[in-house]
Design a protein around this motif. Structure first.
Motif, PDB file in Angstrom:
ATOM      1  N   SER A  79      -3.090 -14.138  -5.333  1.00  0.00           N
ATOM      2  CA  SER A  79      -3.840 -14.302  -4.086  1.00  0.00           C
ATOM      3  C   SER A  79      -5.299 -14.556  -4.408  1.00  0.00           C
ATOM      4  CB  SER A  79      -3.699 -13.057  -3.198  1.00  0.00           C
ATOM      5  OG  SER A  79      -4.262 -11.920  -3.837  1.00  0.00           O
ATOM      6  N   ALA A 138      -2.983 -11.020   0.826  1.00  0.00           N
ATOM      7  CA  ALA A 138      -4.334 -10.445   0.779  1.00  0.00           C
ATOM      8  C   ALA A 138      -5.159 -11.027   1.917  1.00  0.00           C
ATOM      9  CB  ALA A 138      -4.994 -10.738  -0.567  1.00  0.00           C
ATOM     10  N   MET A 145     -10.961  -5.841   1.050  1.00  0.00           N
ATOM     11  CA  MET A 145      -9.778  -6.685   0.914  1.00  0.00           C
ATOM     12  C   MET A 145      -8.540  -5.800   1.014  1.00  0.00           C
ATOM     13  SD  MET A 145      -8.569  -9.147  -2.275  1.00  0.00           S
ATOM     14  CE  MET A 145      -8.456  -7.778  -3.444  1.00  0.00           C
ATOM     15  N   VAL A 147      -4.404  -5.618   0.483  1.00  0.00           N
ATOM     16  CA  VAL A 147      -3.295  -6.228  -0.244  1.00  0.00           C
ATOM     17  C   VAL A 147      -2.008  -5.506   0.152  1.00  0.00           C
ATOM     18  CG1 VAL A 147      -2.294  -6.707  -2.509  1.00  0.00           C
ATOM     19  CG2 VAL A 147      -4.769  -6.889  -2.171  1.00  0.00           C
ATOM     20  N   SER A 163      -6.322  -1.180  -0.378  1.00  0.00           N
ATOM     21  CA  SER A 163      -7.592  -1.742   0.096  1.00  0.00           C
ATOM     22  C   SER A 163      -8.623  -1.642  -1.031  1.00  0.00           C
ATOM     23  CB  SER A 163      -8.097  -0.987   1.331  1.00  0.00           C
ATOM     24  OG  SER A 163      -8.480   0.341   0.995  1.00  0.00           O
TER      25      SER A 163
END
Length: 367
Positions: A79, A138, A145, A147, A163
């Motif tokens: 990602s 993601a 971010m 995931v 996170s």
């Protein structure tokens, strides 16, 4: 939403590429930032490591550097997201003993056009970090971010939800081991996810080898999952198959009408008919469906599939049974004390029952 007519212009535009452009690939990562499109890695005949930037304004590709100690290796099914001048790449490493203890995260500084060490922004030692995975999703919320899922080595599909705080570069496991994790989408990989306002929307994916078609929403404010039931744009009603795998009726059309319009093999499949009580597999008819529903006892040619032969024989048997009832039941009413012993072979297509056999049956004589 009205459907587009055939005369409407195509929404896609083919962009001719110059000699300097990425090769054919799949399982790569792609994201946008400040009017540019970034493409990293993937697979062609082998795993790739190249890094490209596409300018939307100039319609031009530029290959960026992807070497150095801080740069990623060959990646696939990884990602890549953008946030405030940085690109964050996660996962996608080829599984090996080396990947067991390493956090697969790389950071690219867009302004400086180079890869940087993400550990430099870390304010405290990490107590837990996600391991390498592929086929995850993601998205970015605020300064973090998120995931979800992915395929983790030999453990298969994962339901881990992580996170990454961009300010401290600290990882946090969300819903880990709690009841909320069991109420979410569950283990999956190769799904899709996107962020809108304060929610993440997740759809489909694979759970093991089984495709999923459920739709989920995660609220970043309440930190809760919700299962969404969508509406069909064509009928205005629920989708023909709900989130629990149940059939939903199609509005405006009765079920018998739908069944009569289907080909023979589809009708048999819906009715659960087949050899030894098993539902037959669906096949595309080699000829037009009206040829399969013509009247008469003719059987298909030998090159037809067994399922089509089964469909024609079933229809022929139904017509024989109906003709038998129409001609025998009036006779049976005249002999209420005698039990008929007709078989399907006593009726010839297009004819009535043999008179001699009929007299023997209803007189109680031997066959």
């Amino acid at each position: 939403m009205p459907a587009m007519s055939q005369k409407s212009p195509c929404l896609w535009t083919w962009l001719p590429q110059g000699s300097q452009s990425p090769c054919d690939r799949y399982k790569h990562a792609c994201c946008t930032y400040d009017g540019d499109v970034y493409v990293l890695g993937g697979r062609d005949t082998h795993c790739l490591r190249d890094f490209w930037r596409y300018s939307v304004v100039r319609n031009e590709w530029t290959e960026l550097v992807c070497t150095g100690e801080a740069a990623p290796e060959e990646l696939e099914e990884h990602s890549m997201v953008a946030h405030e001048g940085f690109l964050y790449v996660f996962g996608g490493m080829l599984d090996s003993a080396y990947t067991e203890w390493r956090c697969p995260l790389w950071v690219f500084h867009i302004a400086k056009q180079k890869w940087v060490h993400w550990q430099g922004k870390k304010s405290s030692p990490q107590t837990q970090m996600p391991t390498n995975r592929k086929g995850h999703s993601a998205v970015v919320f605020g300064s973090a971010m998120f995931v979800y899922g992915g395929y983790v080595d030999m453990r298969g599909s994962s339901q881990e939800f992580w996170s990454l705080n961009y300010d401290t570069m600290a990882w946090s496991l969300l819903d880990g081991g709690s009841q909320q994790a069991s109420l979410g989408p569950g283990p999956r990989h190769s799904h899709s996810a996107t962020a809108h306002l304060d929610c993440m929307y997740l759809f489909g994916g694979l759970r093991g080898l089984r495709e999923q078609r459920d739709f989920w929403r995660w609220n970043s404010s309440s930190r809760t999952w919700s299962s969404l039931k969508t509406m069909s744009l064509q009928t205005g009603g629920p989708l023909s198959r709900g989130l629990q795998g149940q059939h939903a009726p199609v509005r405006g059309r009765r079920e018998p009408e739908l069944a009569r319009e289907l080909p023979v093999e589809v009708q048999l499949h819906l009715a659960g008919l087949g050899a030894a009580g098993h539902a037959p597999r669906l096949h595309r008819p080699p000829q037009d469906p009206p040829l399969l529903r013509r009247a008469g006892p003719q059987l298909p040619s030998r090159d037809r599939r067994p399922l089509l032969r089964l469909g024609t024989q079933t229809q022929a048997a139904g017509r024989q049974t109906q003709a038998l009832q129409e001609q025998v039941l009036p006779l049976a009413a005249r002999f209420p004390g005698v039990r008929g012993r007709y078989r399907a072979g006593d009726v010839q297509p297009g004819r009535g029952p043999r008179r001699q056999d009929a007299r023997r049956v209803f007189a109680g004589g031997p066959r």
